[in-house]
Write a protein that holds these residues in place. Structure first.
Motif, PDB file in Angstrom:
ATOM      1  N   ASP A   1      40.850  44.796  52.006  1.00 45.42           N
ATOM      2  CA  ASP A   1      40.109  45.756  51.193  1.00 45.42           C
ATOM      3  C   ASP A   1      40.111  45.308  49.738  1.00 45.42           C
ATOM      4  O   ASP A   1      41.138  44.829  49.226  1.00 45.42           O
ATOM      5  N   ALA A   2      38.959  45.445  49.083  1.00 39.40           N
ATOM      6  CA  ALA A   2      38.828  45.125  47.662  1.00 39.40           C
ATOM      7  C   ALA A   2      38.223  46.318  46.952  1.00 39.40           C
ATOM      8  O   ALA A   2      37.115  46.750  47.290  1.00 39.40           O
ATOM      9  N   ALA A   3      38.956  46.854  45.976  1.00 32.74           N
ATOM     10  CA  ALA A   3      38.449  47.954  45.152  1.00 32.74           C
ATOM     11  C   ALA A   3      38.266  47.423  43.735  1.00 32.74           C
ATOM     12  O   ALA A   3      39.235  47.078  43.057  1.00 32.74           O
ATOM     13  N   ASN A   4      37.020  47.311  43.311  1.00 34.14           N
ATOM     14  CA  ASN A   4      36.682  46.695  42.029  1.00 34.14           C
ATOM     15  C   ASN A   4      36.368  47.793  41.012  1.00 34.14           C
ATOM     16  O   ASN A   4      35.363  48.494  41.121  1.00 34.14           O
ATOM     17  N   ARG A   5      37.231  47.937  40.001  1.00 28.23           N
ATOM     18  CA  ARG A   5      37.042  48.961  38.971  1.00 28.23           C
ATOM     19  C   ARG A   5      36.255  48.434  37.772  1.00 28.23           C
ATOM     20  O   ARG A   5      35.928  49.197  36.870  1.00 28.23           O
ATOM     21  N   GLY A   6      35.996  47.118  37.728  1.00 24.37           N
ATOM     22  CA  GLY A   6      35.215  46.547  36.642  1.00 24.37           C
ATOM     23  C   GLY A   6      33.729  46.587  36.939  1.00 24.37           C
ATOM     24  O   GLY A   6      33.293  47.013  38.007  1.00 24.37           O
ATOM     25  N   ASP A   7      32.927  46.139  35.953  1.00 21.15           N
ATOM     26  CA  ASP A   7      31.471  46.118  36.131  1.00 21.15           C
ATOM     27  C   ASP A   7      30.992  44.871  36.863  1.00 21.15           C
ATOM     28  O   ASP A   7      29.999  44.924  37.597  1.00 21.15           O
TER      29      ASP A   7
END
Length: 205
Positions: free
Chosen positions: A139-145
């Motif tokens: 799983d990858a959760a990307n908080r950046g743009d």
């Protein structure tokens, strides 16, 4: 049918790019071009119709050994809102005069297209892995743009043993999105184990 480049990355204020189609065959071919908005929700990818970005012309007839330049244009005004992701789908259309009973093999190219604001924040990804029977889910959760492109992925257990691997391109983690991938892995009796995930991104290992 060949397509180049295989990625379009347009930092602001750029709104227009070109892509080259090449017919390496000895017969003419026809190609159709469509643009879809690319999103990731609930761990899955989605391609949605959009009018924000267009390919011009949408249909191209290529003579033998001919190159043709197509424009990809973001027609939506205003800011892209961090990084806007699209996919350009280039389909070779079947020949209308093929012999009955024959199988038509046609090419499809899918080209990532990104429009990025200058103020877009860098990718900030939290990775996790979980085992489900004979598979491991990453799983990858990307908080950046900005997105991250992940390839050559290896998952190791606490002893350093490789339990899952993907040698090629695993995929993209788009900005402000969550994505997951499932890799085959041998079953294990131990629960609550920790994993180490390694791979290669645009920025390196």
């Amino acid at each position: 049918l060949q397509v180049a480049p295989v990625l379009l990355d347009l930092p602001a204020p750029g709104n227009t790019a070109t892509i080259t189609l090449r017919n390496t065959d000895v017969e003419p071919i026809t190609a159709q071009l469509r643009v879809f908005r690319w999103t990731q929700r609930d761990g899955a990818e989605r391609l949605e119709p959009t009018d924000d970005v267009v390919a011009s012309p949408p249909v191209v007839q290529l003579r033998p050994r001919q190159d043709y330049t197509v424009r990809v244009v973001r027609v939506a005004g205003g800011s892209a809102g961090g990084e806007a992701a699209f996919r350009l789908v280039v389909d070779e259309l079947p020949k209308p005069n093929r012999a009955p009973g024959t199988v038509a093999l046609v090419m499809r190219h899918v080209v990532p297209v990104f429009f990025t604001d200058r103020a877009a924040s860098p990718a900030s990804v939290t990775w996790s892995a979980s085992r489900h029977g004979k598979t491991i889910t990453i799983d990858a959760a990307n908080r950046g743009d900005r997105r991250v492109r992940l390839a050559a992925v290896t998952v190791r257990d606490e002893s350093g043993k490789v339990v899952a691997a993907n040698k090629g391109l695993l995929g993209y983690s788009l900005g402000r999105s969550a994505m997951q991938w499932v890799l085959p892995a041998p079953p294990a009796s131990k629960s609550g184990a920790r994993f180490t995930i390694s791979g290669v991104t645009e920025a390196g290992p």
